[in-house]
Design a protein around this motif. Structure first.
Motif, PDB file in Angstrom:
ATOM      1  N   MET A 206       0.846  -1.185   0.000  1.00  0.00           N
ATOM      2  CA  MET A 206       0.000   0.000   0.000  1.00  0.00           C
ATOM      3  C   MET A 206       0.889   1.246   0.000  1.00  0.00           C
ATOM      4  O   MET A 206       1.813   1.365   0.810  1.00  0.00           O
ATOM      5  CB  MET A 206      -0.899  -0.001   1.231  1.00  0.00           C
ATOM      6  N   ALA A 207       0.616   2.153  -0.920  1.00  0.00           N
ATOM      7  CA  ALA A 207       1.378   3.397  -0.987  1.00  0.00           C
ATOM      8  C   ALA A 207       1.063   4.276   0.217  1.00  0.00           C
ATOM      9  O   ALA A 207      -0.080   4.348   0.667  1.00  0.00           O
ATOM     10  CB  ALA A 207       1.062   4.142  -2.276  1.00  0.00           C
ATOM     11  N   ASP A 208       2.081   4.931   0.718  1.00  0.00           N
ATOM     12  CA  ASP A 208       1.883   5.891   1.799  1.00  0.00           C
ATOM     13  C   ASP A 208       1.054   7.065   1.292  1.00  0.00           C
ATOM     14  O   ASP A 208       1.207   7.508   0.146  1.00  0.00           O
ATOM     15  CB  ASP A 208       3.226   6.403   2.311  1.00  0.00           C
ATOM     16  N   GLY A 209       0.193   7.584   2.160  1.00  0.00           N
ATOM     17  CA  GLY A 209      -0.579   8.779   1.820  1.00  0.00           C
ATOM     18  C   GLY A 209      -1.990   8.504   1.385  1.00  0.00           C
ATOM     19  O   GLY A 209      -2.796   9.427   1.292  1.00  0.00           O
ATOM     20  N   GLY A 210      -2.336   7.239   1.083  1.00  0.00           N
ATOM     21  CA  GLY A 210      -3.688   6.919   0.659  1.00  0.00           C
ATOM     22  C   GLY A 210      -4.656   6.974   1.833  1.00  0.00           C
ATOM     23  O   GLY A 210      -4.265   6.909   2.998  1.00  0.00           O
ATOM     24  N   GLY A 211      -5.928   7.081   1.530  1.00  0.00           N
ATOM     25  CA  GLY A 211      -6.941   7.115   2.569  1.00  0.00           C
ATOM     26  C   GLY A 211      -8.240   7.636   2.033  1.00  0.00           C
ATOM     27  O   GLY A 211      -8.397   7.864   0.821  1.00  0.00           O
ATOM     28  N   ASN A 212      -9.207   7.842   2.926  1.00  0.00           N
ATOM     29  CA  ASN A 212     -10.529   8.327   2.533  1.00  0.00           C
ATOM     30  C   ASN A 212     -11.112   7.446   1.423  1.00  0.00           C
ATOM     31  O   ASN A 212     -11.696   7.924   0.468  1.00  0.00           O
ATOM     32  CB  ASN A 212     -10.468   9.786   2.085  1.00  0.00           C
ATOM     33  N   SER A 213     -10.880   6.152   1.562  1.00  0.00           N
ATOM     34  CA  SER A 213     -11.368   5.090   0.671  1.00  0.00           C
ATOM     35  C   SER A 213     -10.715   5.090  -0.706  1.00  0.00           C
ATOM     36  O   SER A 213     -11.143   4.360  -1.589  1.00  0.00           O
ATOM     37  CB  SER A 213     -12.894   5.124   0.534  1.00  0.00           C
ATOM     38  N   ARG A 214      -9.675   5.905  -0.917  1.00  0.00           N
ATOM     39  CA  ARG A 214      -8.899   5.861  -2.159  1.00  0.00           C
ATOM     40  C   ARG A 214      -7.507   5.360  -1.819  1.00  0.00           C
ATOM     41  O   ARG A 214      -6.815   5.949  -0.985  1.00  0.00           O
ATOM     42  CB  ARG A 214      -8.778   7.242  -2.813  1.00  0.00           C
TER      43      ARG A 214
ATOM     44  N   LEU B 120     -11.090  17.385  -2.767  1.00  0.00           N
ATOM     45  CA  LEU B 120     -11.515  17.983  -4.023  1.00  0.00           C
ATOM     46  C   LEU B 120     -12.792  18.800  -3.894  1.00  0.00           C
ATOM     47  O   LEU B 120     -13.204  19.450  -4.854  1.00  0.00           O
ATOM     48  CB  LEU B 120     -11.735  16.885  -5.074  1.00  0.00           C
ATOM     49  N   GLY B 121     -13.393  18.785  -2.695  1.00  0.00           N
ATOM     50  CA  GLY B 121     -14.676  19.445  -2.513  1.00  0.00           C
ATOM     51  C   GLY B 121     -15.817  18.442  -2.604  1.00  0.00           C
ATOM     52  O   GLY B 121     -15.675  17.351  -3.174  1.00  0.00           O
ATOM     53  N   HIS B 122     -16.955  18.823  -1.983  1.00  0.00           N
ATOM     54  CA  HIS B 122     -18.161  17.988  -2.003  1.00  0.00           C
ATOM     55  C   HIS B 122     -17.910  16.627  -1.355  1.00  0.00           C
ATOM     56  O   HIS B 122     -18.525  15.619  -1.740  1.00  0.00           O
ATOM     57  CB  HIS B 122     -18.680  17.793  -3.444  1.00  0.00           C
ATOM     58  N   GLY B 123     -16.968  16.585  -0.411  1.00  0.00           N
ATOM     59  CA  GLY B 123     -16.683  15.341   0.286  1.00  0.00           C
ATOM     60  C   GLY B 123     -15.896  14.337  -0.527  1.00  0.00           C
ATOM     61  O   GLY B 123     -15.819  13.155  -0.143  1.00  0.00           O
ATOM     62  N   ARG B 124     -15.271  14.775  -1.620  1.00  0.00           N
ATOM     63  CA  ARG B 124     -14.527  13.867  -2.497  1.00  0.00           C
ATOM     64  C   ARG B 124     -13.021  14.062  -2.319  1.00  0.00           C
ATOM     65  O   ARG B 124     -12.548  15.155  -1.991  1.00  0.00           O
ATOM     66  CB  ARG B 124     -14.912  14.095  -3.958  1.00  0.00           C
ATOM     67  N   TRP B 125     -12.274  12.951  -2.572  1.00  0.00           N
ATOM     68  CA  TRP B 125     -10.826  12.941  -2.355  1.00  0.00           C
ATOM     69  C   TRP B 125     -10.126  12.269  -3.529  1.00  0.00           C
ATOM     70  O   TRP B 125     -10.744  11.524  -4.286  1.00  0.00           O
ATOM     71  CB  TRP B 125     -10.461  12.185  -1.071  1.00  0.00           C
ATOM     72  N   ALA B 126      -8.818  12.535  -3.612  1.00  0.00           N
ATOM     73  CA  ALA B 126      -7.953  11.807  -4.546  1.00  0.00           C
ATOM     74  C   ALA B 126      -6.664  11.479  -3.810  1.00  0.00           C
ATOM     75  O   ALA B 126      -6.121  12.318  -3.080  1.00  0.00           O
ATOM     76  CB  ALA B 126      -7.656  12.628  -5.795  1.00  0.00           C
ATOM     77  N   ALA B 127      -6.171  10.251  -3.961  1.00  0.00           N
ATOM     78  CA  ALA B 127      -4.872   9.845  -3.411  1.00  0.00           C
ATOM     79  C   ALA B 127      -3.837   9.871  -4.535  1.00  0.00           C
ATOM     80  O   ALA B 127      -4.160   9.589  -5.696  1.00  0.00           O
ATOM     81  CB  ALA B 127      -4.970   8.437  -2.815  1.00  0.00           C
ATOM     82  N   TRP B 128      -2.605  10.209  -4.186  1.00  0.00           N
ATOM     83  CA  TRP B 128      -1.551  10.233  -5.203  1.00  0.00           C
ATOM     84  C   TRP B 128      -0.261   9.657  -4.640  1.00  0.00           C
ATOM     85  O   TRP B 128      -0.032   9.643  -3.420  1.00  0.00           O
ATOM     86  CB  TRP B 128      -1.309  11.655  -5.731  1.00  0.00           C
ATOM     87  N   ALA B 129       0.587   9.170  -5.529  1.00  0.00           N
ATOM     88  CA  ALA B 129       1.898   8.626  -5.153  1.00  0.00           C
ATOM     89  C   ALA B 129       2.879   8.895  -6.279  1.00  0.00           C
ATOM     90  O   ALA B 129       2.537   8.730  -7.461  1.00  0.00           O
ATOM     91  CB  ALA B 129       1.803   7.120  -4.884  1.00  0.00           C
ATOM     92  N   ARG B 130       4.060   9.336  -5.915  1.00  0.00           N
ATOM     93  CA  ARG B 130       5.142   9.451  -6.901  1.00  0.00           C
ATOM     94  C   ARG B 130       6.021   8.213  -6.751  1.00  0.00           C
ATOM     95  O   ARG B 130       6.587   7.955  -5.680  1.00  0.00           O
ATOM     96  CB  ARG B 130       5.962  10.722  -6.708  1.00  0.00           C
ATOM     97  N   LEU B 131       6.123   7.457  -7.817  1.00  0.00           N
ATOM     98  CA  LEU B 131       6.907   6.222  -7.845  1.00  0.00           C
ATOM     99  C   LEU B 131       8.092   6.387  -8.778  1.00  0.00           C
ATOM    100  O   LEU B 131       8.056   7.188  -9.722  1.00  0.00           O
ATOM    101  CB  LEU B 131       6.040   5.051  -8.316  1.00  0.00           C
ATOM    102  N   VAL B 132       9.133   5.616  -8.532  1.00  0.00           N
ATOM    103  CA  VAL B 132      10.303   5.580  -9.405  1.00  0.00           C
ATOM    104  C   VAL B 132      10.450   4.166  -9.938  1.00  0.00           C
ATOM    105  O   VAL B 132      10.506   3.210  -9.156  1.00  0.00           O
ATOM    106  CB  VAL B 132      11.589   6.016  -8.668  1.00  0.00           C
TER     107      VAL B 132
END
Length: 502
Positions: A286-294, A313-325
């Motif tokens: 699991m990538a670090d930083g994920g959450g809020n069901s993403r 993102l507003g309206h109770g919505r989220w986005a998870a991101w990860a920078r990978l190498v």
């Protein structure tokens, strides 16, 4: 009779003189030296160096002379020689002095010594062979090249570099550095190949032996990976505990390298999701930083995470991101797992959320690394007035299902069905968008269908989609300035000029 006796005596004397002359001629060298001359006491003192052999460690001298003892000296300053020996033999071997000049030139002197004084001396200059270079070090590799360096060898003016495909063989030709130096860069290799490289020193006296080889393995020109996206409906749909194992099994069976999950559970269900989907043949973590069901999972063998987090993102919505190498190409990229607001009448809210996401993405990606955005966008061209797709495309992203070379089940809508009947609309609410750095060989939707009827176990109200992507190495990784070289034979005749004799 007296006349006859006198004639015979004169004839005998002539024979003796003639024979003596013949013996003297046969034992005397062109310079008038030899044992008969010496025995007769008519030979003058002489001394002549007849051979000089050199290598990086020693100088071997041989001479001809009629002295009883010889003094041999070696050094850059013969007034204060670095090495001196006394010998009665017509040869000597002296360890090469450190006082030779950078090109290996060093002076020698051979003296015939009588009663402690120098009767005759011969001086000259020799040039030492260069040392054998040490094993080179690989400083950098690229798909079609490499850069190696090595420590300088004594008395070298330049170097020959041999590149071969096997450890025990040398090529017929080697590459001589036109401008000297102790580094070699080449752009004439092949991706994903193994080479052996070794170096020999070139000096004024000749060439050294080749030093020990170093192994070079070039990386691939590009890296291929697969990324999946799936809204698994953890808490919004019943029976997640009974479905999650089968969902994880499908993910692992697909062999994806990266998995973006939506509706994957919060504080209560999230640990179940993480435990079920981690591991597998790709060793997903699991990538670090994920959450809020993403959540984002990635292969720990293939990638390294260097950053990550999530955006509101507003309206109770989220986005998870990860920078990978990518461990193969060493190229960084960004993966985003997103779930926008649902509802046919929520087009404006989704557009606002998408603009917020694009702004946040630009903020963490000033170097414009390649990007993959995967998730449930609740958006598609089938929805009238949709604005999410145009926003994404205006940002330079492409929908992988539209540009893939091969697709499977692309005709089936990923997030809608009528009971057990698939909706064949050739449109989707789930998407994997990519920036223009990515190639897209394939796209697949995992849908168990018999014709247009779903069969087998129900796992979610969305189907999993997987895109196969290709990412070339960064152009900055290429070897753009190869070393200037000339080709010379690997076998060079040993024609070493030992130097000059005064």
């Amino acid at each position: 009779m007296p006349g006859l006796f006198r004639s015979l005596c004169l004839l005998g004397a002539g024979v003796v003189l003639t024979a003596g002359a013949a013996v003297m001629a046969a034992t005397t060298d062109p310079d008038g030296h030899g044992p008969v001359v010496a025995l007769a006491g008519v030979e003058s003192p002489y001394l002549k160096v007849v051979s000089v052999d050199v290598d990086p460690r020693q100088v071997s001298l041989a001479w001809a002379g009629n002295g009883s003892q010889y003094r041999v000296s070696l050094g850059d300053d013969l007034a204060r020689p670095a090495r001196t020996v006394l010998t009665t033999e017509p040869e000597a071997v002296l360890r090469a002095p450190e006082a030779a000049d950078p090109k290996g030139r060093v002076a020698y002197r051979v003296e015939a010594v009588e009663d402690g004084a120098t009767a005759l001396a011969v001086e000259g200059t020799v040039t030492l062979l260069p040392d054998v270079p040490p094993r080179p070090k690989v400083k950098r590799t690229a798909p079609e090249g490499a850069v190696v360096t090595w420590k300088p060898a004594d008395y070298a003016t330049t170097y020959d570099v041999a590149v071969s495909r096997t450890k025990g063989e040398l090529p017929e030709q080697v590459r001589r550095l036109a401008r000297g130096g102790t580094a070699f860069a080449t752009s004439s290799l092949k991706p994903e190949s193994t080479y052996w490289l070794r170096v020999r020193a070139v000096g004024e006296a000749g060439v050294s032996a080749f030093g020990p080889p170093v192994r070079i393995t070039t990386p691939p020109a590009d890296s291929e990976l697969s990324i999946g996206s799936w809204n698994i409906c953890a808490e919004a749909c019943d029976g997640f505990g009974g479905r999650v194992g089968a969902q994880a099994a499908q993910v692992h069976e697909s062999g994806v390298d990266i998995m973006a999950l939506q509706e994957a559970g919060g504080g209560r269900v999230g640990p179940t999701t993480r435990a079920a989907f981690s591991g597998g043949p790709r060793k997903l973590v699991m990538a670090d930083g994920g959450g809020n069901s993403r959540y984002i999972l990635y292969s720990s063998e293939k990638f390294e995470q260097v950053a990550g987090g999530r955006w509101a993102l507003g309206h109770g919505r989220w986005a998870a991101w990860a920078r990978l190498v990518d461990r193969e190409t060493e190229r960084p990229f960004v993966v985003v797992s997103v779930h926008l607001l649902s509802g046919h009448q929520k087009t404006g809210q989704r557009a606002s959320e998408m603009r917020t996401l694009m702004g946040a993405l630009a903020g963490i990606n000033p170097d414009r690394d390649p990007v993959v955005m995967a998730g449930d966008f609740n958006s598609g061209t089938h929805r009238r007035g949709d604005s999410v797709g145009p926003i994404v495309r205006a940002g330079g992203y492409r929908d992988t299902v539209e540009v893939a070379e091969d697709t499977e089940n692309a005709q089936v809508n990923t997030g809608s069905r009528r009971g057990d009947r698939a909706i064949v609309s050739h449109d989707h609410v789930d998407h994997i968008y990519v920036s223009d750095a990515w190639a897209v060989p394939a796209w697949k939707q995992w849908a168990a269908l018999a014709g247009t009827t779903y069969v087998g176990r129900w796992l979610s109200d969305h189907n999993m989609i997987v895109a196969t992507l290709g990412l070339e190495r960064d152009e900055d990784d290429a070897v753009t300035k190869p070393t200037e070289v000339t080709k010379v034979p690997v076998e060079i005749p040993e024609d070493v000029d030992p130097g000059t004799v005064n």
